[in-house]
Write a protein that holds these residues in place. Structure first.
Motif, PDB file in Angstrom:
ATOM      1  N   SER A   1       9.815  19.337  13.377  1.00  0.00           N
ATOM      2  CA  SER A   1      10.544  19.556  14.633  1.00  0.00           C
ATOM      3  C   SER A   1      10.830  18.247  15.352  1.00  0.00           C
ATOM      4  O   SER A   1      11.809  18.147  16.092  1.00  0.00           O
ATOM      5  CB  SER A   1       9.735  20.485  15.542  1.00  0.00           C
ATOM      6  OG  SER A   1       8.525  19.876  15.956  1.00  0.00           O
ATOM      7  N   LEU A   2       9.994  17.228  15.144  1.00  0.00           N
ATOM      8  CA  LEU A   2      10.229  15.933  15.785  1.00  0.00           C
ATOM      9  C   LEU A   2      11.486  15.256  15.261  1.00  0.00           C
ATOM     10  O   LEU A   2      12.109  14.469  15.975  1.00  0.00           O
ATOM     11  CB  LEU A   2       9.018  15.013  15.584  1.00  0.00           C
ATOM     12  CG  LEU A   2       7.715  15.434  16.275  1.00  0.00           C
ATOM     13  CD1 LEU A   2       6.610  14.442  15.950  1.00  0.00           C
ATOM     14  CD2 LEU A   2       7.904  15.537  17.778  1.00  0.00           C
TER      15      LEU A   2
ATOM     16  N   TYR B   1       5.312  20.944  13.110  1.00  0.00           N
ATOM     17  CA  TYR B   1       5.486  20.081  14.273  1.00  0.00           C
ATOM     18  C   TYR B   1       6.155  18.759  13.891  1.00  0.00           C
ATOM     19  O   TYR B   1       7.049  18.269  14.594  1.00  0.00           O
ATOM     20  CB  TYR B   1       4.124  19.807  14.905  1.00  0.00           C
ATOM     21  CG  TYR B   1       4.182  18.861  16.081  1.00  0.00           C
ATOM     22  CD1 TYR B   1       4.713  19.267  17.300  1.00  0.00           C
ATOM     23  CD2 TYR B   1       3.712  17.563  15.968  1.00  0.00           C
ATOM     24  CE1 TYR B   1       4.773  18.404  18.373  1.00  0.00           C
ATOM     25  CE2 TYR B   1       3.758  16.688  17.038  1.00  0.00           C
ATOM     26  CZ  TYR B   1       4.285  17.108  18.242  1.00  0.00           C
ATOM     27  OH  TYR B   1       4.348  16.253  19.297  1.00  0.00           O
TER      28      TYR B   1
ATOM     29  N   ALA C   1       1.449   9.926  27.706  1.00  0.00           N
ATOM     30  CA  ALA C   1       1.040  11.169  27.032  1.00  0.00           C
ATOM     31  C   ALA C   1      -0.471  11.283  26.907  1.00  0.00           C
ATOM     32  O   ALA C   1      -1.011  12.394  26.874  1.00  0.00           O
ATOM     33  CB  ALA C   1       1.685  11.245  25.647  1.00  0.00           C
TER      34      ALA C   1
ATOM     35  N   GLY D   1       0.743  18.266  28.736  1.00  0.00           N
ATOM     36  CA  GLY D   1       1.884  18.296  27.827  1.00  0.00           C
ATOM     37  C   GLY D   1       1.484  18.640  26.392  1.00  0.00           C
ATOM     38  O   GLY D   1       0.626  19.489  26.134  1.00  0.00           O
ATOM     39  N   ARG D   2       2.101  17.938  25.443  1.00  0.00           N
ATOM     40  CA  ARG D   2       1.866  18.230  24.033  1.00  0.00           C
ATOM     41  C   ARG D   2       0.444  17.915  23.604  1.00  0.00           C
ATOM     42  O   ARG D   2      -0.134  18.597  22.756  1.00  0.00           O
ATOM     43  CB  ARG D   2       2.857  17.434  23.181  1.00  0.00           C
ATOM     44  CG  ARG D   2       4.303  17.880  23.325  1.00  0.00           C
ATOM     45  CD  ARG D   2       5.224  17.079  22.431  1.00  0.00           C
ATOM     46  NE  ARG D   2       6.604  17.540  22.522  1.00  0.00           N
ATOM     47  CZ  ARG D   2       7.614  16.994  21.874  1.00  0.00           C
ATOM     48  NH1 ARG D   2       7.392  15.939  21.098  1.00  0.00           N
ATOM     49  NH2 ARG D   2       8.831  17.476  22.013  1.00  0.00           N
TER      50      ARG D   2
ATOM     51  N   ASP E   1      -1.626  20.815  24.452  1.00  0.00           N
ATOM     52  CA  ASP E   1      -1.377  21.917  23.513  1.00  0.00           C
ATOM     53  C   ASP E   1      -2.110  21.694  22.198  1.00  0.00           C
ATOM     54  O   ASP E   1      -2.695  22.622  21.623  1.00  0.00           O
ATOM     55  CB  ASP E   1       0.122  22.049  23.259  1.00  0.00           C
ATOM     56  CG  ASP E   1       0.873  22.527  24.488  1.00  0.00           C
ATOM     57  OD1 ASP E   1       0.226  23.112  25.371  1.00  0.00           O
ATOM     58  OD2 ASP E   1       2.099  22.313  24.559  1.00  0.00           O
ATOM     59  N   ILE E   2      -2.076  20.452  21.704  1.00  0.00           N
ATOM     60  CA  ILE E   2      -2.759  20.149  20.442  1.00  0.00           C
ATOM     61  C   ILE E   2      -4.267  20.339  20.586  1.00  0.00           C
ATOM     62  O   ILE E   2      -4.922  20.913  19.701  1.00  0.00           O
ATOM     63  CB  ILE E   2      -2.425  18.709  19.997  1.00  0.00           C
ATOM     64  CG1 ILE E   2      -0.948  18.601  19.637  1.00  0.00           C
ATOM     65  CG2 ILE E   2      -3.293  18.294  18.815  1.00  0.00           C
ATOM     66  CD1 ILE E   2      -0.483  17.193  19.342  1.00  0.00           C
TER      67      ILE E   2
END
Length: 605
Positions: free
Chosen positions: A176-177, A173, A118, A125-126, A129-130
């Protein structure tokens, strides 16, 4: 053999070895393959090439021969690499360990491998986005600092709003995890920013800004809901919509009023004021879940999301009307007869405004306009804002949400036709993007409205008991209200669970009685009653908003049935692919053909 005969043979052998070396070198440059060997040279000493694995394309050419024992004799040593070449080799070797393209995840990666992957470069990816959201926040703050100066510094209104929005993003967030609805994390983030000692950043937010922003975000989600309402299901469930709108709210208001009179010692008027305050469901919590259910086709065959969305606006009208009527009677404001007819007037005004604006959107702007999509979105959004803020300006605040929902539904009714379907989809997509930013703003501000300093600890235990009584009665009559809608027991149970969350109306009206009492300099007993109402409104939000959000999110997959796919529906209804209504992509292709942008042959590609 004499010396003169050996000389031609030696020259021929030397020439053959040179050719082999040349061909081998050429193959390394072109193909990177092993050196070629002439046929018939198996019994001779073969020249070999040893290649140095270097990333800067420096290699060493050595002429080695077999000595018959399988060992090679090297006739030339490899030159040493320059410091620059060694440094480049080291950098490129390390660089490959951190590049995203050169590190592919295995089919079943471990947690450590996922984390390592990551954070590889470039960001993806995420993580990407962050970073994008952080950069957007930084740019927004720098812009605000340039325009508003001190108001964008710590302690200012703009700074507090930015911190609140990004804290709500992070809270959502994290939730949601762990497979919990994100809005719960957003509510908690706003609550903590208001009530954690020595932080209280939410206390710096101007109440007027908070009210305006909450109403804008509520307008966005109600517009999305109106665009997604199913007209056929609504006509089929019209009786159930009315029953679900009025029966649970009325019975909860009566039960809470009686319990507050008997348990908390409230006067009758204050007790029923509390009852109507607690009876209004929160569309801010309910509607996003229903839109998600429509997207994944859960419960849509029987129109359950449409039923709940449509009934929620009428439920709020009843709750707001009952509260304002009793508040007027308590403090002797407007005439009683006017307060009594205000509720029906709000319903009539909301429906009329939404109907007129929705029909207007059928014809304006005209379809030949080059900027049709942009103008339709701007018209719809501004019309919805007029409904919400205009109703508050004229004193009929309950009509705003109903007018907003009605206008979007009426406009979408025309846009559902084949030629107009693309317009509805475009508008829905734009409002969906807007909701991405409005959701943390709305729920963060609602959480920030909960102030524990206003909670009277002496009444907490008894107040929780009163609220539990009201919620039990509400769930029972919610099941009863949808008994004629053709739902099975599991679907009725889901309807009762979805009818639990309270947040928006309670946050807006909870302190109204206390503010009115203080403004009129009422007696200490009246002010104490206002403080108790605020306490119970805070408890309602803390208890029912998370409970309803978690209940809806976890129970929907188990209690609702998924609607079959389009192909299965066609088979059940006997429709062939040729007779099935055209989809959005087909409509767009037909429009391009009519405009001369595509030929019939192109559309078949």
């Amino acid at each position: 053999m004499d010396q003169h005969q050996l000389l031609p043979l030696y020259a021929t052998q030397t020439f053959e070895q040179s050719v082999v070396s040349y061909r081998s070198t050429l193959e390394i440059f072109v193909n990177g393959d092993a050196p070629a060997v002439f046929e018939g040279s198996q019994n001779r000493e073969r020249p070999r090439l040893q290649r140095c694995s270097s990333l800067d394309n420096n290699f060493t050419l050595t002429n080695a021969t077999d000595n018959g024992n399988g060992q090679a004799k090297t006739s030339r040593k490899a030159p040493k690499q320059s410091p620059r070449a060694r440094m480049l080799q080291y950098i490129r070797k390390k660089e490959s360990q951190f590049l995203y393209e050169k590190n592919i995840l295995p089919e079943h990666p471990t947690c450590a491998e996922r984390v390592y992957h990551a954070f590889l470069c470039p960001p993806h990816g995420r993580v990407a986005d962050i970073i994008v959201k952080l950069l957007l926040g930084l740019l927004a703050w720098l812009t605000a600092l340039s325009v508003f100066k001190d108001d964008a510094l710590p302690g200012g209104n703009i700074f507090a709003l930015l911190v609140l929005v990004y804290s709500a993003f992070i809270g959502g967030y994290i939730m949601s995890l762990i497979q919990i609805p994100p809005l719960l994390g957003m509510l908690i983030a706003g609550f903590m920013l208001r009530n954690v000692p020595r932080i209280n950043i939410a206390g710096d937010i101007d109440p007027r800004w908070s009210s305006v922003l909450r109403n804008v975000a509520l307008t966005v989600i109600l517009t999305r809901a109106g665009l997604g309402l199913d007209g056929k299901a609504l006509r089929k469930l019209s009786k159930s919509v009315l029953l679900l709108s009025f029966l649970p709210c009325t019975t909860e208001a009566i039960s809470v009023g009686i319990a507050a009179f008997l348990i908390l010692g409230f006067p009758w008027l204050w007790a029923f004021l509390l009852g109507f305050l607690s009876g209004a469901v929160s569309p801010a919590v309910l509607v996003p879940f229903m839109l998600h259910l429509q997207e994944i086709k859960l419960g849509t065959r029987k129109g359950i999301p449409t039923l709940l969305i449509a009934a929620s606006s009428l439920d709020d009208v009843l709750g707001i009307s009952g509260f304002t009527i009793l508040l007027s009677v308590i403090f002797s404001g407007s005439p009683l007869w006017f307060q009594i007819i205000q509720g029906p007037l709000e319903i009539l005004m909301g429906l009329s405004f939404g109907l007129v604006i929705g029909i207007l959107f059928w014809y304006f702007p005209e379809r030949q306009n080059a900027d049709l999509s942009v103008l339709r979105f701007v018209f719809l959004f501004l019309g919805e804002l007029v409904a919400v803020f205009g109703s508050k300006a004229v004193g009929f605040s309950g009509a705003g949400a109903l007018g907003c929902l009605t206008a979007a539904f009426v406009a979408a009714h025309k846009w559902r036709q084949p030629r107009y379907d693309a317009d509805r989809v475009k508008a829905s997509v734009v409002f969906a993007y807007m909701w991405t930013f409005c959701q943390p703003l709305l729920f963060g501000l609602i959480g920030a409205e909960v102030d524990l300093q206003s909670v009277n600890r002496e009444t907490v235990g008894l107040a929780v008991g009163v609220l539990i009584i009201g919620l039990v009665v509400r769930m029972a009559f919610s099941v009863l209200a949808v008994s004629g809608a053709g739902l099975n027991f599991k679907e009725k149970l889901f309807t009762a669970i979805a009818w639990l969350p309270k947040a928006t109306i309670q946050a807006a009206l909870g302190s109204l009685a206390l503010d009115t009492a203080r403004a009129l300099k009422a007696t200490p007993e009246v002010i104490l009653l206002g403080e108790k109402v605020v306490t119970i409104a805070v408890l309602l939000i803390i208890i029912t908003a998370p409970l309803g959000a978690i209940g809806i999110g976890l129970s929907a997959p188990f209690l609702l049935d998924r609607e079959p796919s389009t192909a299965e529906n066609d088979e059940e209804s006997g429709l062939s692919p040729q007779s099935r209504p055209k989809g959005i992509a087909e409509v767009l292709v037909d429009a391009q053909e009519r405009a001369g942008m595509l030929t019939p042959e192109d559309s078949n590609l």
